[in-house]
Enzyme design. Sequence first.
Site, PDB file in Angstrom:
ATOM      1  N   ASP A 131      45.565   5.490  20.544  1.00 32.59           N
ATOM      2  CA  ASP A 131      44.943   6.793  20.808  1.00 32.59           C
ATOM      3  C   ASP A 131      46.063   7.821  20.746  1.00 32.59           C
ATOM      4  OD1 ASP A 131      43.844   9.083  21.850  1.00 32.59           O
ATOM      5  OD2 ASP A 131      43.510   8.281  23.857  1.00 32.59           O
ATOM      6  N   LYS A 165      49.203  18.415  18.292  1.00 32.04           N
ATOM      7  CA  LYS A 165      47.966  18.017  17.619  1.00 32.04           C
ATOM      8  C   LYS A 165      47.030  19.214  17.433  1.00 32.04           C
ATOM      9  CE  LYS A 165      44.337  14.537  18.349  1.00 32.04           C
ATOM     10  NZ  LYS A 165      43.880  13.541  19.340  1.00 32.04           N
ATOM     11  N   GLU A 170      37.332   9.425  18.123  1.00 32.74           N
ATOM     12  CA  GLU A 170      37.636   9.165  19.529  1.00 32.74           C
ATOM     13  C   GLU A 170      36.417   8.847  20.391  1.00 32.74           C
ATOM     14  OE1 GLU A 170      40.069  12.557  20.337  1.00 32.74           O
ATOM     15  OE2 GLU A 170      41.718  11.726  19.173  1.00 32.74           O
ATOM     16  N   ASP A 229      33.636  13.947  25.602  1.00 34.04           N
ATOM     17  CA  ASP A 229      35.072  13.701  25.501  1.00 34.04           C
ATOM     18  C   ASP A 229      35.834  15.023  25.504  1.00 34.04           C
ATOM     19  OD1 ASP A 229      37.661  13.060  24.799  1.00 34.04           O
ATOM     20  OD2 ASP A 229      37.153  11.933  22.997  1.00 34.04           O
TER      21      ASP A 229
END
Lengths: 123, 666
Positions: B53, B115, B219, B241
Amino acid sequence: MLQSCLYKHPTVVRITTRCITENHYKNLDLDPTADLKQIKKSFKRLSMKLHPDILLSQELPQDMLRKKKNHYLQIKKSYELLMDPEKKASYDRNIAVRTAAGARKAASTNSQRGNFFHYTRVR
Amino acid sequence: MFSITFRQSLRTTGSTCRIPRLPRLSLPIRRFYASGSTIKAAVHKPVKVIGIDLGTTNSAVAVVEGEMPRILENSQGDRTTPSIVAFTTRGDVLVGATAKRQAVVNSENTFYATKRLIGRKFEDDEVQNDISHLSYKVVKHENGDAWLQTTVGENLSYSPSQIGGFVLKEMKHVAETNLNSEAKNAVITVPAYFNDSQRQATKTAGELVGLNVVRIVNEPTAASLAYGMNQKKNGLLAVYDLGGGTFDISVLDIDDGVFEVRSTNGDTHLGGEDFDNVLVKYIVGKFKDSQKGDEDITKNRMAMQRIKEAAEKAKIALSHVHKTRIQIPFIVKDENIDFELAESELDEMTMHLIKKTMEPLKKAISDADLKRSDIDEVIMVGGMTRMPRIRRMVGDFFNKKPNTEVNPDEAVAIGAAIQGAVLSGEVKDVLLLDVTPLTLGIETYGGLFSPLIPRNTTVPCKIQTTYSTAVDGQNSIDVNVYQGERPLVRDNKLIGKFKLTDIPPKPKGVPKIQVSFDIDADGIIKVSALDKDSGKRASITVFGKTGMSQAEVEQLVKQSKKTTKEDQMTLNYLKHVNNLELIVFDSEQAINDWSRFILEEEKESLGRKLSIVKRMISDSRSGDLFDVKLIKAAQVELKDETMEIIQNAGQRSRDARKKVQSHEPN
């Protein structure tokens, strides 16, 4: 810009969307009386056996893998059609017509074009 | 596009700097390179695939052993590793907690939350907005992308995905130390809304550090695997999420081990970082109110870094207690920050962010053709979902208490490891059916977008549609592949194009060109075109060739949500314009065919009309003319006039024939 695009780089015009008559129920290992729940169950059961991710570790030869992949795509297509209430209803009607009247062709209304200006190609 | 810049940068910085571009090879990897031939020995056992992850703030790595997934701890004994990379003046590259610890003293060379910048242009609003919060320097790379600049070496700069590569390398190292063997194969997760080039950039980052990336997984989908592996329950699952930088929502249908994604939605620039930024702003404001000196604290990078750390700490604390104290001694000279913050205050100042997640939530439910009450279970993933206010909000939305059994920080890596084990054959009773997040299609005549694969279509999939040519004698066709939700290609994003050439020239509409879209389970898109008569074929593989940035995807999705009436009108109008052009072609054709029997004056009058109409067409397409009535009238008028001329010409031709026939007997 679009104008030049048309002449210098002709793009394409859509004419038809394919529609192939095939036995979607049989693809999913089912009778035509199957309900949505059964369709779903059957698709998932087949997916567990035939999905490319499941096949990946089985070290099959390339052409076999490709064949199985196409088979799975076929099953998936049938599943998607039968899960769509409208498409399923029309497909079911089609089957009924065909079984009732043998292989009678659907009445074609595809007569002459009214006049040659009348294009409906662009959808 | 992204992967290319990555490689170039490695090459151009290669000779000038003394800083290693990649962390020094860790020992197990050295061993692996030294004795590469030993891999073959393990060929009959399933190959181990680790799950990584790669998060905005923290990363985790997991593996499945004996059908049980487990998180692998790093050398400090932590189950997650901060996604932070730092460069020191001595030429060292630090990754993880060691990088985080020295952030205050080396804030300009400590890169976190990169990111959020991946695949973004420097000029993007989100980047410009982020720059003010970041302690490091963001620069514009020559291709316009946002890059990160250090103050070491000769101000070396790195792409956000290179930084991702350093983190991946560290995770690989963690896995290898734990497993005591080389970890070659990996499944890496990305936000569900990442586009093709971002997925490819992530994949490339992994491959550059010696990983064979067997799959990129979304994800929230990975998180659902982690949940389902334990629960073995069937039903509809929503995964909420909210991580450090991105928000995703996915709806899945779980049925006897088959995880079918029904829909997915999200916001690629919303997460814990935004909550921190709000709190930092609040703390700065609070300090300024009581400040005695006149130093602008926001210009003081070190002070800002300390405030950022205090903000994050307070935010985390308030997930467990109702009140916390924010204390930063000697923030500038002899002044301190010291005040109490209540949970309710934090809730209030971040409410706008929490509310931003509701719209994608609704959209995902409706895309899945469901009602909120249909959802059987809701799981929460990502560190931000520990915030009690968010849990309440989501609970209220579904009228159901969110399931708290999955670990918000670990579920994604666990899921990635499970998918890895499925692909290696180690786990046999789990299958993931994931979807494409955006609609795919091609450009057709007049700039219209012809969608072939709608968003939320399960992969793998293959769709074929037959098209034809637009003009007579056309011997090549441009196939332009677009991604997006709008009806006109100019509003969508070109992701690839190719040409089908040397097709035998035929009248327009006659050739049958079959266009196929083929997306395999890897998410790789292949588009091909086949001329059915000649058997000529051309194709392109889109994945990673040219892609759009995350911002562009976001923009597209945002726009598509409000596909306006205006769009529909324009679309309709252009269809009329296309029709008018077809009439022009037919008229010209007719004049040609019947040329002998058409009077000069008729030709002239029709010719004049044709040139006016052509002007109208080009003006319409350039946007200078928008008048449906006029176009419709032109259609009728042109059609009628040509009709009349053809009828006259037909009469003349029949007369001529009669004349010939009446002469023949003699």
